[in-house]
Design a protein around this motif. Structure first.
Motif, mmCIF file in Angstrom:
data_model
loop_
_atom_site.group_PDB
_atom_site.id
_atom_site.type_symbol
_atom_site.label_atom_id
_atom_site.label_comp_id
_atom_site.label_asym_id
_atom_site.label_seq_id
_atom_site.Cartn_x
_atom_site.Cartn_y
_atom_site.Cartn_z
ATOM 1 N N ILE A 29 0.845 -1.188 0.000
ATOM 2 C CA ILE A 29 0.000 0.000 0.000
ATOM 3 C C ILE A 29 0.888 1.248 0.000
ATOM 4 C CG2 ILE A 29 -2.146 -0.854 1.056
ATOM 5 C CD1 ILE A 29 -1.067 0.117 3.727
ATOM 6 N N VAL A 30 0.279 2.331 -0.443
ATOM 7 C CA VAL A 30 1.003 3.593 -0.439
ATOM 8 C C VAL A 30 0.397 4.470 0.649
ATOM 9 C CG1 VAL A 30 1.619 5.655 -1.742
ATOM 10 C CG2 VAL A 30 1.512 3.444 -2.897
ATOM 11 N N LEU A 31 1.251 4.986 1.510
ATOM 12 C CA LEU A 31 0.796 5.925 2.538
ATOM 13 C C LEU A 31 1.300 7.314 2.182
ATOM 14 C CD1 LEU A 31 1.622 3.925 5.808
ATOM 15 C CD2 LEU A 31 -0.616 4.218 4.719
ATOM 16 N N GLU A 32 0.345 8.246 2.115
ATOM 17 C CA GLU A 32 0.724 9.647 1.925
ATOM 18 C C GLU A 32 0.614 10.303 3.292
ATOM 19 O OE1 GLU A 32 1.438 10.864 -1.175
ATOM 20 O OE2 GLU A 32 0.439 9.483 -2.586
ATOM 21 N N VAL A 33 1.721 10.724 3.854
ATOM 22 C CA VAL A 33 1.736 11.238 5.225
ATOM 23 C C VAL A 33 2.270 12.669 5.222
ATOM 24 C CG1 VAL A 33 2.555 10.827 7.572
ATOM 25 C CG2 VAL A 33 2.264 8.903 6.022
ATOM 26 N N VAL A 34 1.622 13.526 6.010
ATOM 27 C CA VAL A 34 2.130 14.888 6.169
ATOM 28 C C VAL A 34 2.537 15.070 7.616
ATOM 29 C CG1 VAL A 34 1.595 17.344 5.961
ATOM 30 C CG2 VAL A 34 0.610 15.711 4.344
ATOM 31 N N THR A 35 3.770 15.531 7.826
ATOM 32 C CA THR A 35 4.242 15.762 9.198
ATOM 33 C C THR A 35 4.767 17.180 9.342
ATOM 34 O OG1 THR A 35 6.524 15.133 8.743
ATOM 35 C CG2 THR A 35 5.017 13.354 9.355
ATOM 36 N N GLU A 36 4.952 17.547 10.610
ATOM 37 C CA GLU A 36 5.653 18.810 10.869
ATOM 38 C C GLU A 36 7.120 18.641 10.520
ATOM 39 O OE1 GLU A 36 3.584 20.811 14.769
ATOM 40 O OE2 GLU A 36 4.950 19.136 15.031
ATOM 41 N N LEU A 37 7.746 19.755 10.265
ATOM 42 C CA LEU A 37 9.175 19.730 9.968
ATOM 43 C C LEU A 37 9.944 19.613 11.269
ATOM 44 C CD1 LEU A 37 10.164 19.960 7.150
ATOM 45 C CD2 LEU A 37 10.558 22.398 7.510
ATOM 46 N N SER A 38 11.084 18.869 11.235
ATOM 47 C CA SER A 38 11.897 18.866 12.448
ATOM 48 C C SER A 38 13.343 18.672 12.049
ATOM 49 C CB SER A 38 11.433 17.766 13.400
ATOM 50 O OG SER A 38 12.321 16.690 13.356
ATOM 51 N N ASP A 39 14.252 19.009 12.995
ATOM 52 C CA ASP A 39 15.670 18.942 12.647
ATOM 53 C C ASP A 39 16.287 17.598 13.007
ATOM 54 O OD1 ASP A 39 15.630 21.453 11.647
ATOM 55 O OD2 ASP A 39 16.085 22.414 13.567
ATOM 56 N N THR A 40 15.575 16.807 13.787
ATOM 57 C CA THR A 40 16.115 15.518 14.217
ATOM 58 C C THR A 40 16.397 14.646 12.996
ATOM 59 O OG1 THR A 40 14.418 15.740 15.901
ATOM 60 C CG2 THR A 40 15.742 13.704 15.934
ATOM 61 N N PRO A 41 17.567 14.002 12.974
ATOM 62 C CA PRO A 41 17.850 13.127 11.843
ATOM 63 C C PRO A 41 16.871 11.957 11.778
ATOM 64 C CG PRO A 41 19.631 13.053 13.483
ATOM 65 C CD PRO A 41 18.658 14.088 13.952
ATOM 66 N N VAL A 42 16.518 11.575 10.579
ATOM 67 C CA VAL A 42 15.563 10.482 10.404
ATOM 68 C C VAL A 42 16.316 9.170 10.489
ATOM 69 C CG1 VAL A 42 13.821 9.529 8.850
ATOM 70 C CG2 VAL A 42 14.306 11.982 8.862
ATOM 71 N N LEU A 43 15.822 8.246 11.323
ATOM 72 C CA LEU A 43 16.433 6.912 11.406
ATOM 73 C C LEU A 43 16.119 6.149 10.129
ATOM 74 C CD1 LEU A 43 15.233 6.051 15.018
ATOM 75 C CD2 LEU A 43 17.452 6.994 14.323
ATOM 76 N N SER A 44 16.840 5.076 9.889
ATOM 77 C CA SER A 44 16.518 4.303 8.695
ATOM 78 C C SER A 44 15.185 3.593 8.928
ATOM 79 C CB SER A 44 17.627 3.318 8.371
ATOM 80 O OG SER A 44 17.821 2.469 9.467
ATOM 81 N N PRO A 45 14.389 3.484 7.883
ATOM 82 C CA PRO A 45 13.024 2.993 8.038
ATOM 83 C C PRO A 45 12.983 1.499 8.367
ATOM 84 C CG PRO A 45 13.560 3.288 5.727
ATOM 85 C CD PRO A 45 14.702 3.826 6.495
ATOM 86 N N PRO A 46 11.894 1.047 8.992
ATOM 87 C CA PRO A 46 11.734 -0.379 9.255
ATOM 88 C C PRO A 46 11.682 -1.160 7.935
ATOM 89 C CG PRO A 46 9.699 0.808 9.717
ATOM 90 C CD PRO A 46 10.753 1.827 9.463
ATOM 91 N N PRO A 47 12.065 -2.441 7.970
ATOM 92 C CA PRO A 47 12.216 -3.201 6.731
ATOM 93 C C PRO A 47 10.953 -3.292 5.880
ATOM 94 C CG PRO A 47 12.523 -4.608 8.668
ATOM 95 C CD PRO A 47 12.445 -3.212 9.159
ATOM 96 N N LEU A 48 9.775 -3.184 6.512
ATOM 97 C CA LEU A 48 8.587 -3.324 5.679
ATOM 98 C C LEU A 48 8.302 -2.087 4.828
ATOM 99 C CD1 LEU A 48 6.497 -1.583 7.490
ATOM 100 C CD2 LEU A 48 6.220 -3.733 8.742
ATOM 101 N N VAL A 49 9.075 -1.064 5.017
ATOM 102 C CA VAL A 49 8.933 0.105 4.143
ATOM 103 C C VAL A 49 9.813 -0.092 2.901
ATOM 104 C CG1 VAL A 49 9.271 2.598 3.922
ATOM 105 C CG2 VAL A 49 8.435 1.632 6.074
ATOM 106 N N ARG A 50 9.178 -0.211 1.752
ATOM 107 C CA ARG A 50 9.925 -0.507 0.524
ATOM 108 C C ARG A 50 10.556 0.752 -0.069
ATOM 109 N NH1 ARG A 50 7.975 -4.671 -2.712
ATOM 110 N NH2 ARG A 50 7.726 -6.536 -1.445
#
Ligand SMILES: Nc1ncnc2c1ncn2[C@@H]1O[C@H](COP(=O)(O)OP(=O)(O)O)[C@@H](O)[C@H]1O
Ligand SMILES: [Mg+2]
Lengths: 356, 302
Positions: A269-290
């Protein structure tokens, strides 16, 4: 009529010589001598400024059956036009072999009288001082069609493309969309075994796009004409083609019926997500995220838009939420949808797991 | 039953003829579609003629002796032949490149190359415009000149003059085809094309003798002039058309060393040039198209 496939390509590739960077002081070139010197230098292979060669198409293998409509889908620069010009015999491939309408690639004399070709990019090869109708007649007569047949066919294709009322207008008086329909009409004059349409829908309004797409589906295969039609928009290709070839940087990323390609997307499935902006570095995504695609959303609030292609499962949603929240910004909006061809085109790696 | 081979040939011939017919018809329709054009056309010719003749009149008195003994006594006629030949040659020599270039950039070349007509047909077919527009212009210039400005021609050798005109058009078209081939062969898509530049702008302008006989040039340059068709065409047509011209007096350096009559020399030279340049032009053009097909520069890319 041919017995074999209409198109049969084996490991076809095309590498263009690099387009050389221009000499300093390009203005000189228009005077001639500088250009001659440059050409001479290039011919002698002395140039140091040569750009690297461009591989526009690599290892494309493909067969198309007579009467089939093949859609070629890919972003700009993916090699659609190169592929179509190779099929038309306007370009020789630099690798591979194959046949078109039963003749080996390269027998351009035999092939060219059996294909029609429409290119909507750039100029359209219309005579601006002639009426829509005279344009069609000119091209019909060029091919040695008898005047009577030329007249019948001209009327027929004008009707098919909703141009009857504009037949006597000069080409210069037609709107862009009308001109585009006119060059489609021109390609339909001949009823050649193979019809090559390079982005024929670009710039058409939805009504005419639908009508043209219906006409192609309804009439051409019924006459035994094979169609190869390219576009960079998935929904357009989906609606007209029996099978779809997805190109990505000149390579085949997927080839099959829409249903077949969609099936390889099942479970995603495709998730379209909107979030607030932040400066924290993004961790690598969980494996189920293609796949992750992310861009700033324009506007005063400073929001981030994420498009995530994920494997469907009981823990999918919470895993994704946890991961996104770790980046610090709060989640504003979430939407889910089924993936489509557009998503394959945007990133073919979503198919990787299925081995497509 | 006809043999398939002869039927194929007949079909191929019919196709090429139909294509040529279509080109002619198209040019006619385009020409006709500009209604203002036709008035402009005549006005333009009138002004051109006026210009030639005013220039001719000015020069007549002062420089008539420069013409020498071979080309008659009427400088106006001398100049009119010069300008007419130049225009003919210019059309056939310089236009092929421009027309190929134009049809490449406006996208019609793609379609020509995909239609059943021969790859050479656009080269020939695009020139039918000259038949409708450029060539008739010259006859009208001549007529205006004679009616209004006192130019004189003699017509007892019209047939020979026509023969020379056809030869000179063929030779010039040979150079034109070579020039057009560099569009693909040398990939000169814009700017100045070298063949055209060298032959027309450099050699012909300086040496061919539009306004004066080449005998006013230093001897080495006269020899260089013998390498372009213009020189022979000027010579032949002036001898044939200008009142009081002399058929036997050699003028060109070649005519002086070859024991033939000057007109024979002109005919042989133009014939040889045609026999070499025309096939060479078509050969190079065909090569150019093949090269462009391989490199991907045959049709417009962006
Ligand atoms: N004649 C050419 N010379 C050099 N590079 C070219 C030429 N034609 C296309 N390319 C390059 O080849 C790639 C594929 O182009 P194209 O087949 O036109 O793709 P598409 O039609 O999918 O946009 C692009 O990177 C383009 O820049
Ligand atoms: Mg394209």
């Amino acid at each position: 009529m041919m017995d074999g496939p209409a198109v049969d390509l084996r490991a076809v590739g095309k590498t263009y010589p690099g387009v050389e960077l221009s000499l300093r002081g390009t203005k000189l070139e228009t005077l001639g001598p500088a250009l001659w010197v440059k050409n001479a230098i290039r011919a002698a292979r002395l140039t140091i400024e040569a750009a690297p060669p461009v591989t526009a198409l690599a290892d494309v293998s493909l067969t198309v059956a007579p009467g089939e409509v093949l859609g070629v889908l890919g972003p700009n620069g993916s090699g659609k036009t190169t592929l179509i010009k190779i099929l038309a015999g306007l370009i020789r491939p630099s690798a591979g072999s194959g046949s078109v309408v039963g003749y080996p690639l390269g027998s351009s004399d035999a092939i060219r009288r059996r294909v029609s070709y429409v290119s909507t990019t750039g100029w359209m090869g219309l005579e601006w001082a002639l009426s829509a109708r005279d344009n069609l007649r000119f091209f019909a007569e060029l091919s040695g069609m008898s005047p009577a047949l030329a007249r019948t066919r001209t009327d027929e294709v004008l009707g098919a493309l909703d141009l009857t009322d504009d037949a006597y207008k000069l080409t210069s008086e037609l709107s862009n969309g009308m001109r585009q329909r006119l060059i489609m009409a021109r390609a339909l004059l001949w009823r050649t075994p193979l019809v090559l349409l390079d982005e024929p829908f670009v710039g058409l309004d939805p009504g005419h796009r639908q009508a043209l797409s219906d006409y192609i589906r309804r009439e051409l295969p019924a006459r035994g004409q094979t169609v190869v039609i390219s576009d960079h928009q998935a929904e357009v290709v989906e609606s007209v083609a029996d099978r779809v070839l997805i190109l990505d940087k000149g390579r085949v990323r997927a080839l099959g019926t829409v249903a077949h390609i969609m099936q390889s997307l099942s479970g995603l499935i495709v998730l379209e997500v909107v979030t607030e902006l932040s400066d924290t570095p993004v961790l690598s995504p969980p494996p189920l995220v293609r796949r992750v695609e992310r861009r700033m959303r324009p506007g005063p609030l400073g929001l981030m838009h994420w498009r995530l292609t994920v494997e469907q499962g009981p823990s999918t949603f919470s895993a994704v939420l946890t991961w996104l929240s770790s980046a610090g910004g709060r989640i504003v909006e979430v939407e889910e949808r089924r993936p489509g061809l557009q998503d394959v085109m945007a990133d073919s790696t979503v198919l990787a797991a299925e081995g497509a | 039953m006809t043999t398939p081979a002869s039927r194929r040939v007949a079909r191929a011939v019919w196709r090429q003829t139909a294509a040529l017919g279509a080109f002619t018809l198209r040019e006619y329709r385009i020409w006709q579609s500009y209604r203002v054009n036709q008035i402009m056309w005549l006005t333009n010719i009138f002004v051109t003629t006026l210009l030639f003749f005013l220039m001719g009149r000015m020069l007549t008195a002062a420089d008539a002796h420069l013409m020498g003994a071979a080309y008659g006594t009427n400088y106006m006629s001398f100049v009119v032949v010069g300008i007419a030949v130049n225009t003919f040659l210019f059309t056939n020599l310089a236009d092929p490149y421009t027309r190929i270039q134009r049809s490449y950039f406006n996208g019609t070349m793609d379609l020509f190359l995909l239609s059943p007509m021969s790859i050479f047909m656009p080269l020939v077919g695009l020139m039918t415009k000259s038949l409708l527009d450029d060539y008739p212009r010259l006859f009208i210039v001549g007529a205006f000149g004679m009616l209004l400005f006192g130019a004189q021609f003699r017509f007892q050798f019209s047939l020979a003059a026509l023969g020379f005109t056809i030869l000179l058009l063929a030779a010039a078209f040979g150079i034109g085809a070579i020039s057009a081939s560099s569009f693909y062969l040398l990939n000169i898509k814009r700017g100045t094309e070298p063949v055209r530049f060298i032959v027309q702008q450099l050699l012909a302008t300086l040496l061919a003798g539009t306004y004066y006989p080449i005998t006013v040039l230093p001897r080495p340059l006269q020899w260089v002039a013998c390498f372009i068709p213009h020189t022979y065409a000027f010579d032949a047509l002036r001898r044939l058309l200008d009142p009081g011209a002399n058929m036997g007096l050699p003028v060109l350096p070649v005519q002086r060393i070859v024991p033939w009559s000057p007109l024979t020399v002109d005919a042989v030279a133009l014939g040889l040039m045609t026999a070499i340049l025309l096939p060479l032009g078509f050969l190079l053009y065909g090569r150019g198209i093949e090269k462009a097909r391989r490199e991907g520069t045959l049709t417009r890319w962006q």
